[in-house]
Design a protein around this motif. Structure first.
Motif, PDB file in Angstrom:
ATOM      1  N   SER A  17      34.179 -74.892  63.435  1.00  0.00           N
ATOM      2  CA  SER A  17      33.673 -76.183  63.904  1.00  0.00           C
ATOM      3  C   SER A  17      34.696 -76.977  64.698  1.00  0.00           C
ATOM      4  CB  SER A  17      33.180 -77.015  62.712  1.00  0.00           C
ATOM      5  OG  SER A  17      32.048 -76.386  62.146  1.00  0.00           O
ATOM      6  N   THR A  21      34.162 -78.976  68.283  1.00  0.00           N
ATOM      7  CA  THR A  21      34.460 -80.394  68.466  1.00  0.00           C
ATOM      8  C   THR A  21      35.450 -80.585  69.604  1.00  0.00           C
ATOM      9  OG1 THR A  21      34.070 -80.813  66.127  1.00  0.00           O
ATOM     10  CG2 THR A  21      35.330 -82.473  67.326  1.00  0.00           C
ATOM     11  N   ASP A  22      36.491 -79.740  69.645  1.00  0.00           N
ATOM     12  CA  ASP A  22      37.477 -79.815  70.715  1.00  0.00           C
ATOM     13  C   ASP A  22      36.828 -79.531  72.068  1.00  0.00           C
ATOM     14  OD1 ASP A  22      39.423 -80.407  68.921  1.00  0.00           O
ATOM     15  OD2 ASP A  22      40.352 -78.424  68.914  1.00  0.00           O
ATOM     16  N   LYS A  24      33.748 -80.087  72.949  1.00  0.00           N
ATOM     17  CA  LYS A  24      32.965 -81.268  73.345  1.00  0.00           C
ATOM     18  C   LYS A  24      33.883 -82.370  73.865  1.00  0.00           C
ATOM     19  CE  LYS A  24      29.137 -80.560  70.116  1.00  0.00           C
ATOM     20  NZ  LYS A  24      28.495 -81.040  68.878  1.00  0.00           N
ATOM     21  N   ARG A  25      35.011 -82.543  73.173  1.00  0.00           N
ATOM     22  CA  ARG A  25      35.962 -83.567  73.590  1.00  0.00           C
ATOM     23  C   ARG A  25      36.543 -83.235  74.957  1.00  0.00           C
ATOM     24  NH1 ARG A  25      39.479 -83.061  69.655  1.00  0.00           N
ATOM     25  NH2 ARG A  25      38.202 -84.281  68.221  1.00  0.00           N
TER      26      ARG A  25
END
Length: 198
Positions: A17, A21-22, A24-25
């Protein structure tokens, strides 16, 4: 054959996960920095520089956006959505007339980014004209809410059509390029606002 199947079966569980998240960032950073670069440098903005500003390699940029046009489309959507959604926030936060004026000043920044992406947007228009039709509708709806709010508060004239004001604002796009472009654009906003006030 079995040797080839094993990696495919394991792939979903291998990606943790935090990486998603990275990713998306990183994508959000790339879009944000691309918007700044296109506004500042126009069509000549370097994709390598955008990647560097975002703290990623050029390979990461191309994984998210296979071409300049893909990146431009994402930036265009972001700028459009930010401008449209800001209308409701301004209604809540500002006096009705001030909300209308502030939104129109934000429209100048939107137009600056759009001018910087002009050549790529022309290519997009031929392949995805629905994107621009939907964008125009979104802006009309957002500005219509602001104007209606100001009319109800008796802050602007009641016989003004949102479409007419937006047509005037879109004229900002045709101001010749130059160091005083923004100043001239904001002067047009003031003129329009003077015409709207009661």
């Amino acid at each position: 054959m079995e040797g080839f199947l094993v990696p495919k079966q394991r792939a979903p569980s291998v990606e943790p996960s935090p990486l998603r998240t990275d990713a998306k960032r990183n994508r959000a950073k790339l879009i944000e920095n691309a918007a700044l670069a296109f506004t500042e440098q126009g069509a000549s903005a370097s994709l390598e520089d955008i990647a560097r500003r975002s703290g990623v390699g050029i390979g990461t940029l191309y994984r998210h956006f296979p071409s300049r046009e893909h990146l431009v489309e994402s930036v265009y959507r972001r700028e459009l959505e930010l401008l449209a959604t800001s209308a409701r926030a301004l209604i809540q936060e500002e006096e009705p007339a001030k909300a209308v004026e502030e939104w129109m000043n934000r429209f100048v920044s939107y137009m600056a980014a759009k001018r910087g992406m002009a050549s790529s947007l022309k290519l997009l228009f031929t392949s995805n004209s629905a994107l621009f039709a939907d964008g125009t509708k979104l802006l009309h709806t957002a500005f219509g809410e602001l104007l209606d709010n100001a009319v109800k508060a008796d802050a602007v004239k009641a016989d003004i059509e949102a479409a007419d004001v937006l047509n005037a604002l879109f004229g900002i796009y045709s101001i010749p390029e130059g160091p005083d472009w923004r100043n001239r654009a904001h002067r047009i906003v003031r003129l329009v606002m003077d015409g709207l006030r009661r």
